[in-house]
Write a protein that holds these residues in place. Structure first.
Motif, mmCIF file in Angstrom:
data_model
loop_
_atom_site.group_PDB
_atom_site.id
_atom_site.type_symbol
_atom_site.label_atom_id
_atom_site.label_comp_id
_atom_site.label_asym_id
_atom_site.label_seq_id
_atom_site.Cartn_x
_atom_site.Cartn_y
_atom_site.Cartn_z
ATOM 1 N N LEU A 51 0.659 -1.148 -0.081
ATOM 2 C CA LEU A 51 0.026 -0.095 0.141
ATOM 3 C C LEU A 51 1.003 1.233 -0.055
ATOM 4 C CD1 LEU A 51 -2.882 1.189 0.189
ATOM 5 C CD2 LEU A 51 -2.522 1.172 2.823
ATOM 6 N N ASP A 52 1.942 1.272 0.670
ATOM 7 C CA ASP A 52 2.590 2.677 0.991
ATOM 8 C C ASP A 52 3.542 2.657 -0.344
ATOM 9 O OD1 ASP A 52 2.055 3.208 3.311
ATOM 10 O OD2 ASP A 52 3.602 2.073 4.598
ATOM 11 N N ALA A 53 3.941 1.310 -0.652
ATOM 12 C CA ALA A 53 4.597 1.632 -2.483
ATOM 13 C C ALA A 53 3.576 2.423 -3.289
ATOM 14 C CB ALA A 53 5.382 0.553 -2.871
ATOM 15 N N TRP A 54 2.557 1.716 -3.345
ATOM 16 C CA TRP A 54 1.448 2.386 -4.323
ATOM 17 C C TRP A 54 1.158 3.731 -4.105
ATOM 18 C CZ3 TRP A 54 -4.449 1.352 -3.713
ATOM 19 C CH2 TRP A 54 -5.162 1.607 -5.021
ATOM 20 N N TYR A 55 1.365 4.264 -2.907
ATOM 21 C CA TYR A 55 1.029 5.691 -2.666
ATOM 22 C C TYR A 55 2.367 6.555 -2.611
ATOM 23 C CZ TYR A 55 -3.643 6.356 -0.793
ATOM 24 O OH TYR A 55 -4.983 6.477 -0.671
ATOM 25 N N TYR A 56 3.333 5.958 -2.435
ATOM 26 C CA TYR A 56 4.785 6.891 -2.139
ATOM 27 C C TYR A 56 5.850 6.447 -2.922
ATOM 28 C CZ TYR A 56 1.565 7.831 1.996
ATOM 29 O OH TYR A 56 0.681 8.134 2.832
ATOM 30 N N SER A 106 -7.130 6.107 -4.225
ATOM 31 C CA SER A 106 -8.386 7.004 -4.075
ATOM 32 C C SER A 106 -7.904 8.229 -3.315
ATOM 33 C CB SER A 106 -9.328 6.376 -3.437
ATOM 34 O OG SER A 106 -9.183 6.048 -2.197
ATOM 35 N N ASN A 107 -6.509 8.506 -2.825
ATOM 36 C CA ASN A 107 -6.304 9.466 -2.042
ATOM 37 C C ASN A 107 -7.222 9.407 -0.621
ATOM 38 O OD1 ASN A 107 -4.255 10.690 -3.467
ATOM 39 N ND2 ASN A 107 -5.834 11.896 -4.679
ATOM 40 N N HIS A 108 -8.009 8.651 -0.368
ATOM 41 C CA HIS A 108 -8.600 7.950 0.823
ATOM 42 C C HIS A 108 -7.763 6.966 1.473
ATOM 43 C CE1 HIS A 108 -11.252 7.342 4.060
ATOM 44 N NE2 HIS A 108 -12.143 7.613 3.751
ATOM 45 N N TYR A 109 -6.546 7.131 2.290
ATOM 46 C CA TYR A 109 -5.809 6.212 2.748
ATOM 47 C C TYR A 109 -6.206 5.108 3.193
ATOM 48 C CZ TYR A 109 -1.286 3.975 4.321
ATOM 49 O OH TYR A 109 -0.302 3.255 4.660
ATOM 50 N N ASP A 110 -7.096 5.358 4.340
ATOM 51 C CA ASP A 110 -7.756 4.535 5.143
ATOM 52 C C ASP A 110 -8.630 3.127 4.386
ATOM 53 O OD1 ASP A 110 -6.354 5.398 7.577
ATOM 54 O OD2 ASP A 110 -8.032 6.329 8.341
#
Length: 416
Positions: A51-56, A106-110
């Motif tokens: 998840l963190d790789a997908w985001y950051y 989605s920019n809705h992390y949770d």
């Protein structure tokens, strides 16, 4: 009457663990069972990295996804008696995860957290259910998203008990003669969105099923012989507690004991359902029992929490810490989803100890500093002793420097 079994990640961390789960179920083959299973091994942590790789860190996404994929397919290959039958069940699930990660978050992390991390439980239960059916242990796979109904508080879903009870009872009525294999940790909203119940929430899932079915008992299968009075990593002299009350279990969970999830006990206490903690390595041993009992001997229990933040809050105008100040402070703590492990106030300050959740703490600090002066210390240790004695306190503190100490009739807490 059903019994509910919960197997954590350590119990199904590899192919041998899955085989051992079947051996345990075989012991209880004449029982009506609901089997709640966590993600395998440390897969929840690995999916958090995905998840963190997908985001950051998009460059790290492929390698982190491949670790998830290869981990499960390797276990499947070790368990298959016939060519690719478990693998063929897992591949579409992995393809679905890859398809999600190939798009934009989605920019809705949770919310994205729940969508991605829940794959750990879904993969483990599909793998284990298929393995059991292939090896003569007939079972029905159940998707907890459709059974445990929550609101849309992503990562901390709050259970809608009325809808959950109806969904579970309706499902079980269709498959009354089969063992049910389902997921811990995850649920779903009334509109079908995936939610999770908080880290380590699989214990809570087991309690939800037990409560809704008026089960005879819940058994949590662990890599320890039962409920210990301390974590052996911090306290080598830990001993097994054969039996404790619901109230004592709630107290231990509140202060941070990791064997039992804090939300697990209440649904069981409400229906007077006993909870057993047993070793998956020695399944015929007694383990520990949590029930409506009052043991004669009260053995000191030790809870160690590291990486703590000690935070002191002062009104900028040197006024007293009054109710309106505390209302604001608690509202900021709640807003940032942080939990207080200890609190103490003086005339002009309010001090709390909490886990270090970097992003949440940074936001809390920003909120507080608009209205208060704030001082804090990082990397502290919090020790809680239930049923303490002077000898028990001296033994765990030793020569360490005590920054803060708080005692009640039955509990002492020290920050070191």
């Amino acid at each position: 009457m059903y019994r509910v079994f919960k197997f954590g990640g350590a119990s199904v961390k590899d192919a041998e663990g899955v085989r051992n789960l079947k051996k345990i179920l075989d012991i209880y083959q004449n029982e009506k069972l609901i089997v709640v299973i966590s993600a395998m091994g440390k897969m929840t942590n690995q999916l958090e990295k995905v998840l963190d790789a997908w985001y950051y860190q998009p460059d790290a996404l492929t390698i982190n996804f491949e670790m998830v994929k290869n981990f499960h397919l390797d276990i499947a290959k070790q368990l298959e008696n016939r060519q690719g039958e478990i693998t063929s069940v897992l591949l579409p699930i992995l393809d679905k995860l890859f398809a999600i990660l190939s798009g934009n978050h989605s920019n809705h992390y949770d919310k994205d957290y729940d969508d991605i991390v829940s794959f750990g439980e879904y993969l483990s239960t599909q793998l284990i259910s298929t393995y059991l059916n292939l090896n003569g242990y007939e079972n029905k796979f159940a998707c907890a998203i459709h059974l445990i109904k929550t609101d849309d508080s992503f990562r901390e879903g709050k259970v809608n008990w009325e809808e959950t009870e109806k969904a579970i009872q309706d499902f079980i009525a269709q498959y009354a003669n089969k063992t049910i294999i389902t997921q811990g940790f995850i649920g779903g909203t009334l509109t079908g969105e995936i939610t999770t119940l908080g880290r380590e929430g699989s214990d809570f899932s087991a309690a939800i099923f037990a409560n809704c079915l008026n089960a005879g008992s819940v058994t949590i299968w662990k890599d320890v012989p039962g409920l210990l009075n301390a974590d052996p990593k911090f306290y080598p002299d830990a001993v097994k507690l054969d039996e404790i009350s619901y109230q004592e279990a709630i107290e231990l969970a509140y202060y941070g004991a990791t064997v039992i999830h804090p939300k697990t006990i209440k649904p069981l206490q409400n229906k007077n359902i006993p909870l057993f903690v047993k070793s998956f390595m020695t399944p015929c041993n007694d383990g520990s029992r949590i029930a409506d009992v009052e043991p004669l001997e009260k053995i000191p229990s030790y809870i160690f929490k590291t990486e703590q933040i000690l935070l002191s809050i002062f009104p900028k105008d040197f006024s007293f810490i009054a109710a309106d100040n505390l209302t604001k402070i608690f509202s900021y703590i709640s807003k940032n989803k942080l939990k207080i492990n200890l609190m103490q106030n003086s005339a002009v300050s309010f001090t709390i100890c909490m886990d270090n959740k970097p992003n949440r703490f940074a936001n809390l600090l920003k909120d507080l500093q608009e209205e208060f002066n704030v001082k804090y210390n990082m990397n502290k240790k919090l020790i809680t002793i239930r049923h303490y004695t002077p000898e028990a306190i001296a033994q765990v503190i030793g020569e360490q420097r005590v920054i803060l100490e708080q005692k009640s009739r039955s509990t002492v807490q020290v920050v070191l």
